[in-house]
Motif scaffolding. Sequence first.
Motif, PDB file in Angstrom:
ATOM      1  N   ALA A   1       0.835  -1.214   0.000  1.00  0.00           N
ATOM      2  CA  ALA A   1       0.000   0.000   0.000  1.00  0.00           C
ATOM      3  C   ALA A   1       0.863   1.255   0.000  1.00  0.00           C
ATOM      4  CB  ALA A   1      -0.931  -0.015   1.211  1.00  0.00           C
ATOM      5  N   THR A   2       1.939   1.241   0.750  1.00  0.00           N
ATOM      6  CA  THR A   2       2.837   2.397   0.790  1.00  0.00           C
ATOM      7  C   THR A   2       3.496   2.620  -0.561  1.00  0.00           C
ATOM      8  OG1 THR A   2       3.237   2.118   3.148  1.00  0.00           O
ATOM      9  CG2 THR A   2       4.870   3.391   1.911  1.00  0.00           C
ATOM     10  N   LEU A   3       3.972   1.548  -1.189  1.00  0.00           N
ATOM     11  CA  LEU A   3       4.595   1.680  -2.507  1.00  0.00           C
ATOM     12  C   LEU A   3       3.591   2.195  -3.539  1.00  0.00           C
ATOM     13  CD1 LEU A   3       6.867  -1.489  -2.603  1.00  0.00           C
ATOM     14  CD2 LEU A   3       7.561   0.895  -2.277  1.00  0.00           C
ATOM     15  N   ALA A   4       2.335   1.762  -3.448  1.00  0.00           N
ATOM     16  CA  ALA A   4       1.308   2.248  -4.362  1.00  0.00           C
ATOM     17  C   ALA A   4       1.068   3.742  -4.143  1.00  0.00           C
ATOM     18  CB  ALA A   4       0.006   1.462  -4.175  1.00  0.00           C
TER      19      ALA A   4
ATOM     20  N   VAL B   1       3.284   5.887  -3.014  1.00  0.00           N
ATOM     21  CA  VAL B   1       4.459   6.577  -3.558  1.00  0.00           C
ATOM     22  C   VAL B   1       4.346   6.667  -5.075  1.00  0.00           C
ATOM     23  CG1 VAL B   1       6.960   6.388  -3.922  1.00  0.00           C
ATOM     24  CG2 VAL B   1       6.004   5.993  -1.644  1.00  0.00           C
ATOM     25  N   ASP B   2       3.983   5.555  -5.725  1.00  0.00           N
ATOM     26  CA  ASP B   2       3.847   5.542  -7.188  1.00  0.00           C
ATOM     27  C   ASP B   2       2.794   6.530  -7.684  1.00  0.00           C
ATOM     28  OD1 ASP B   2       5.831   3.644  -7.427  1.00  0.00           O
ATOM     29  OD2 ASP B   2       4.448   1.953  -7.666  1.00  0.00           O
ATOM     30  N   SER B   3       1.725   6.697  -6.912  1.00  0.00           N
ATOM     31  CA  SER B   3       0.646   7.597  -7.332  1.00  0.00           C
ATOM     32  C   SER B   3       0.956   9.061  -7.020  1.00  0.00           C
ATOM     33  CB  SER B   3      -0.668   7.205  -6.652  1.00  0.00           C
ATOM     34  OG  SER B   3      -0.626   7.556  -5.271  1.00  0.00           O
ATOM     35  N   GLY B   4       2.022   9.310  -6.268  1.00  0.00           N
ATOM     36  CA  GLY B   4       2.360  10.683  -5.892  1.00  0.00           C
ATOM     37  C   GLY B   4       1.649  11.158  -4.640  1.00  0.00           C
ATOM     38  N   GLU B   5       0.851  10.285  -4.018  1.00  0.00           N
ATOM     39  CA  GLU B   5       0.108  10.654  -2.807  1.00  0.00           C
ATOM     40  C   GLU B   5       1.053  10.925  -1.639  1.00  0.00           C
ATOM     41  OE1 GLU B   5      -3.073   8.472   0.178  1.00  0.00           O
ATOM     42  OE2 GLU B   5      -2.870   7.728  -1.861  1.00  0.00           O
ATOM     43  N   THR B   6       2.196  10.263  -1.634  1.00  0.00           N
ATOM     44  CA  THR B   6       3.207  10.463  -0.597  1.00  0.00           C
ATOM     45  C   THR B   6       4.571  10.347  -1.241  1.00  0.00           C
ATOM     46  OG1 THR B   6       3.851   9.844   1.658  1.00  0.00           O
ATOM     47  CG2 THR B   6       3.408   8.037   0.138  1.00  0.00           C
ATOM     48  N   ARG B   7       5.617  10.576  -0.468  1.00  0.00           N
ATOM     49  CA  ARG B   7       6.969  10.509  -1.006  1.00  0.00           C
ATOM     50  C   ARG B   7       7.852   9.671  -0.091  1.00  0.00           C
ATOM     51  NH1 ARG B   7      10.404  13.779   1.884  1.00  0.00           N
ATOM     52  NH2 ARG B   7       9.397  15.269   3.262  1.00  0.00           N
ATOM     53  N   LEU B   8       8.936   9.207  -0.653  1.00  0.00           N
ATOM     54  CA  LEU B   8       9.921   8.498   0.155  1.00  0.00           C
ATOM     55  C   LEU B   8      10.689   9.522   0.987  1.00  0.00           C
ATOM     56  CD1 LEU B   8      11.300   5.915  -2.412  1.00  0.00           C
ATOM     57  CD2 LEU B   8       9.672   5.520  -0.572  1.00  0.00           C
TER      58      LEU B   8
END
Length: 104
Positions: free
Chosen positions: A69-72, A74-81
Amino acid sequence: MKVMSARDAKNRFGEFLDSARREPVVVTKNNRPVGIMISIEDAADTLLPELLLDKDPGYDGWLFDKVSATLARVDSGETRLRGHGEAMALLKERLRVRSAGKTS
């Protein structure tokens, strides 16, 4: 990093343990590395506890779902690393808030 032969580690076990408390010690046999000894304090900062400790049933599935879920996100731009320092600061703050809520 200190290096000791398996024979020396066996014959001078007390010294071997003392050395491992200060720094990792590579153990060799026939001049080839075969193992490494690290202190329990150093091991706590690695993934070793995760690999060695018993987990609650379903833990691996829960962890997989969380990471996916976290990687998804990040991929969607909803959050960042985040960098290690920033991530650790956020984690410490969450733990502080959670522990303060339990004592109230």
